[in-house]
Design a protein around this motif. Structure first.
Motif, PDB file in Angstrom:
ATOM      1  N   ASN A   1       0.831  -1.212   0.000  1.00 64.26           N
ATOM      2  CA  ASN A   1       0.000   0.000   0.000  1.00 64.26           C
ATOM      3  C   ASN A   1       0.864   1.259   0.000  1.00 64.26           C
ATOM      4  O   ASN A   1       0.529   2.257  -0.642  1.00 64.26           O
TER       5      ASN A   1
ATOM      6  N   GLU B   1       2.313   1.831  -3.453  1.00 64.31           N
ATOM      7  CA  GLU B   1       1.289   2.412  -4.322  1.00 64.31           C
ATOM      8  C   GLU B   1       1.138   3.912  -4.056  1.00 64.31           C
ATOM      9  O   GLU B   1       0.949   4.710  -4.982  1.00 64.31           O
TER      10      GLU B   1
ATOM     11  N   HIS C   1       3.957   5.626  -5.691  1.00 63.31           N
ATOM     12  CA  HIS C   1       3.750   5.639  -7.141  1.00 63.31           C
ATOM     13  C   HIS C   1       2.791   6.759  -7.534  1.00 63.31           C
ATOM     14  O   HIS C   1       3.046   7.487  -8.509  1.00 63.31           O
TER      15      HIS C   1
END
Length: 226
Positions: free
Chosen positions: A91, A94, A97
């Protein structure tokens, strides 16, 4: 020069030497303390760590408040190992990102991630689980009739005498473990959030802190963890 002047000059010189000696001693203590802190951080970061078990997901193998020595340097995952993992790793990656995309970057550097972590939501910060590796990359895991099967063979689990079932209807079996990941479960199958849940899923190697080697506490249970 009079005798009085000679005595005064000698006393002044002694004070100067005393101050220099005290200053040197303080510096040596500060230097030694700094080195000790750096060494301790390196040991904790790369060699081994001591962690406390929080919860009952590994009962009866491990229980709440057990203290474990976890080795890090050179560790390579193996089936059956008890490991410490960061449950929020995927998580958090992400999150990084999305930040990189918003800033029109290919990715975030170590420094970028360090700065971003200051404003990171609390639910994405490191949260460690203790679990057992059930299957390795490329292996296929299935759950049937309360048993665990790896590559079609029922898994021998001397650490667990109950039944194993699915805990997430969105996760379909059989499952082939992805490259660079492991499939983990807790020994207390009915009270464990693990790879059977889409919330955790398969665990990337990068999310593994290390392997539990020795239980230090309680003293009556000191010994290797397996």
């Amino acid at each position: 020069m009079s005798e009085h002047e000679e005595v005064t000059e000698t006393i002044t010189e002694e004070k100067k030497n005393t101050k220099k000696s005290i200053g040197k001693e303080i510096w040596e203590w500060v230097y030694t303390l700094a080195i000790a802190i750096i060494v301790a951080m390196l040991i904790k970061g790369f060699l081994f760590d001591i962690v406390r078990v929080d919860g009952s997901s590994m009962f009866p193998t491990l229980v709440n408040n057990d203290r474990l020595i976890v080795t890090k340097l050179g560790y390579k995952p193996h089936q059956g190992d008890i490991i410490i993992l960061d449950s929020e790793y995927k998580n958090r990656e992400e999150y990084y990102h999305r930040l990189a995309v918003s800033e029109d970057k290919d990715g975030l550097s170590f420094i970028d991630k360090l700065l971003a972590s200051r404003n990171m939501p609390d639910n994405l910060k490191k949260k460690y689980y203790v679990k057992r590796i059930i299957a390795m990359p490329g292996q296929t895991i299935d759950l049937a009739d309360g048993n665990v099967y790896v590559d079609g063979v029922q898994l021998d689990e001397p650490y667990y005498d109950g039944t194993t079932s699915s805990i997430d209807p969105t996760v379909e079996y059989p499952i082939t473990v992805e490259e660079g990941c492991v499939f983990v479960m807790g020994d207390n199958r009915n009270h464990s959030k693990d790879s059977r849940s889409s919330e955790l899923g398969q665990v990337p190697y990068e999310a593994i802190l290390g392997k539990s080697q020795i239980r230090l506490w309680p003293l009556t249970e000191i010994g290797r963890t397996k």
